[in-house]
Design an enzyme around this catalytic site. Sequence first.
Site, PDB file in Angstrom:
ATOM      1  N   LYS A   1     -67.062 -68.925  18.017  1.00 19.99           N
ATOM      2  CA  LYS A   1     -66.216 -69.186  16.841  1.00 19.99           C
ATOM      3  C   LYS A   1     -64.769 -69.498  17.229  1.00 19.99           C
ATOM      4  O   LYS A   1     -64.064 -70.183  16.495  1.00 19.99           O
ATOM      5  CB  LYS A   1     -66.284 -67.989  15.883  1.00 19.99           C
ATOM      6  CG  LYS A   1     -67.674 -67.786  15.293  1.00 19.99           C
ATOM      7  CD  LYS A   1     -67.808 -66.465  14.536  1.00 19.99           C
ATOM      8  CE  LYS A   1     -69.231 -66.267  14.035  1.00 19.99           C
ATOM      9  NZ  LYS A   1     -69.425 -64.957  13.380  1.00 19.99           N
TER      10      LYS A   1
ATOM     11  N   TYR B   1     -64.506 -57.994  14.172  1.00 20.29           N
ATOM     12  CA  TYR B   1     -65.014 -57.608  12.853  1.00 20.29           C
ATOM     13  C   TYR B   1     -64.236 -56.409  12.314  1.00 20.29           C
ATOM     14  O   TYR B   1     -63.012 -56.383  12.386  1.00 20.29           O
ATOM     15  CB  TYR B   1     -66.527 -57.340  12.915  1.00 20.29           C
ATOM     16  CG  TYR B   1     -67.297 -58.405  13.641  1.00 20.29           C
ATOM     17  CD1 TYR B   1     -67.221 -59.736  13.230  1.00 20.29           C
ATOM     18  CD2 TYR B   1     -68.085 -58.111  14.751  1.00 20.29           C
ATOM     19  CE1 TYR B   1     -67.917 -60.733  13.893  1.00 20.29           C
ATOM     20  CE2 TYR B   1     -68.784 -59.110  15.422  1.00 20.29           C
ATOM     21  CZ  TYR B   1     -68.697 -60.406  14.980  1.00 20.29           C
ATOM     22  OH  TYR B   1     -69.377 -61.384  15.643  1.00 20.29           O
TER      23      TYR B   1
END
Length: 307
Positions: free
Chosen positions: A66, A242
Site C-alpha cells: 500500500k 492499523y
Amino acid sequence: MPLQDILHEVYHEMQPHIGDGKVADYIPALARVDPKKFGMAVVTTEGEVLTVGDAAEPFSIQSVSKVFTLTLALGRIGAGLWSRVGREPSGTAFNSIVQLEHEHGIPRNPFINAGAIVVADVLLAGHEPRETLGEILQFFRYLSGDDTVYIDEDVARSEQATGFRNAALGNYMRAFGNIHNPVEKTLGVYYHQCSVAMSCQQLARAGLFLANGGRNPVSGQTVVTRERARRINALMLTCGHYDASGDFAFRVGLPGKSGVGGGILAIAPGNASIAVWSPGLNANGNSAAGTRALELFAKKTGWSVFG
C-alpha cells in the site's frame, strides 16, 4: 558498533521469539507458511546492504504494497487523492466497515483496506486491470532494481476466494460514489497488488527512496519530491500499523508499514530502509517477532525519529 554487528546482535536476541504469534490462516495460501521463518535486511542511504536470516526468501508482502500504490496514485492525481481518502489513524481493525457509514464512504487513511481499495480504483482509472497490474509490478521492479519480483497467483486466488469482507467494503464505497470502476475489477487489482512476493532485501531496497528525501541513492533517480517523501513517511508513522500504529511509534519510533504476510517495512530517514519478515502475527495483524526486532534495532542504533 558496526551496523552488521548490531544486526547480528538483534538476530541472536530474537532467537527465543522467532515463531511467536499466529500466521494469517484466513488466507489459505498464507496459512501454509512456516511460522519459524525470520529475515531482516537493512539498506543504507550509502547503498550498503546488510542481512540476517531468511532475508533472501520471497514472501507475500500484502499491505506493505500500500505504500507503493499510494506513491503511484499521488503521482497520478496528486493532492486530489485526499478528497477520496483521509489521512487520520483509524482506531479500528484494518478491515472494519464501521467508520465508512459515519464518514460517507471516505476511508480514514490509505493503509486500511478500504483506503487501499480506493487507491487501487484511482490507479485503475482508464485502464484494464492487466495494464494497471503491469504498471504496479513494473514500479516494484524499478524501485528494487530487480526484475525477478513477481505476483504470486496462488495467493491472489486465495484472497479472491475468501475476500468477502473486502467485497463488502468495495460495494459500500461504490454506493457512496467513492469507487468509480466496476467493484470486481478494482478488487482484482487490490488482491493482486497484495500478492506481490518480495524478499526482505528487495523490499528494503524498494523503500530506500523514502529514507533519502525521495531520491534513490543507488540509481540516483528521483522517485518523488522531498515533501512527498516526508508526507508518505508521516502517514506510515501514524497509520502504518492499523489500530496499533500508536504502539509501534511508541516502541519503535520509525515510520513503518506492516502486512499480514508478516513483513514490515520501516524507514529511518537519512539513514536506511529496513525490512523484516516473520509470519506470526499479533492480535492487531502485525508481525510479532518483526515488531520486537525493529524495537531492538531502533534502540541499538538510536535511529528513532523522536531522538
